[in-house]
Write a protein that holds these residues in place. Structure first.
Motif: not given
Length: 246
Positions: A30, A33-34, A38, A102, A202
């Motif tokens: 996570q 990814c963030k 992503f 984000n 996400d």
């Protein structure tokens, strides 16, 4: 039989994506990814999606100036600004407040802002669309939300916040990918891909019927259109777009 096939194919897909599931279990995926994956993916995907939807967006945003305040200003709030893919469609001189849960899109966002000097950027807010307490009630003329509701924790919460921050007569603009027709093969594959897709991208949900949330919200007027975006091999071809008036 259909449900059993979906479960079996989900299991096969989970095996293929096992490294990501393991990283998620360890709490590594996570944050990566963030911060890295992503933002990189979204910038590349936005360029492709932009080419496919440019005419739709031009038609969608062509009447934004109709919602100027009595003073002649046009104040926009964009929820989930991401890489700033919508800036090119905003009227010259409008004032834009950007928000995103984000904060890791800054490099791509800065590039987009530099390309679109025809609008005035007021500020950037790091906040979820369901909790925009930094934006006063009735303070904006239009709220923009594109490819955001698919990953929102609470779609109705975002719509409620949009209604709160809009002045009377203001408009909420949306463009979202949605669930396919339930009798179609595409919906079958959306169901198969759903868990792994949501993990990898996400929180993006493939099977949301977002138009139902919009229809149930307390807008005085809803203009909504279903259309398809030709994205080969992607399970997000069905879309809705339009605007709703407070």
């Amino acid at each position: 039989m259909r449900e059993a096939s979906i479960l079996l194919l989900r299991a096969c897909l989970a095996l293929l994506a096992m490294p990501i599931y393991l990283l998620s279990f360890l709490g590594i995926w996570q944050p990566f990814c963030k911060k890295v994956f992503f933002p990189y993916f979204l910038e590349k995907f936005s360029a492709v999606h932009e080419r496919k939807t440019k005419k739709h967006k031009q038609e969608l945003f062509c009447n934004l100036s109709d919602f100027k305040s009595p003073s002649g200003e046009l104040k926009l709030l964009e929820i989930g600004t991401g890489c700033g893919a919508n800036f090119q469609f905003y009227p010259p001189g409008c004032k834009v407040t950007c928000s995103d849960i984000n904060p890791n899109f800054q490099q791509a966002l800065s590039r987009s802002m530099n390309k679109n000097q025809h609008i005035h950027y007021e500020r950037f807010i790091v906040a979820a669309g369901e909790d925009l307490n930094q934006v006063p009630s009735g303070s904006v003329d239009a709220v923009i939300c594109t490819l955001v509701l698919c990953s929102a924790h609470n779609v109705n919460g975002i719509l409620k916040e949009a209604l709160r921050v809009l002045r009377p007569g203001g408009a909420f603009y949306f463009l979202e990918h949605v669930a396919a027709d339930h009798s179609s093969w595409q919906y079958f594959w959306q169901q198969v891909l759903y868990p792994t897709w949501k993990l990898v991208f996400d929180g993006c949900c493939l099977t949301r019927e977002t138009w139902k949330n919009l229809e149930a919200a307390n807008f005085s007027e809803l203009n909504l259109k279903h259309f398809r975006v030709e994205l080969p091999w992607m399970p997000i071809q069905p879309h809705v777009l339009g605007y709703a008036v407070k």
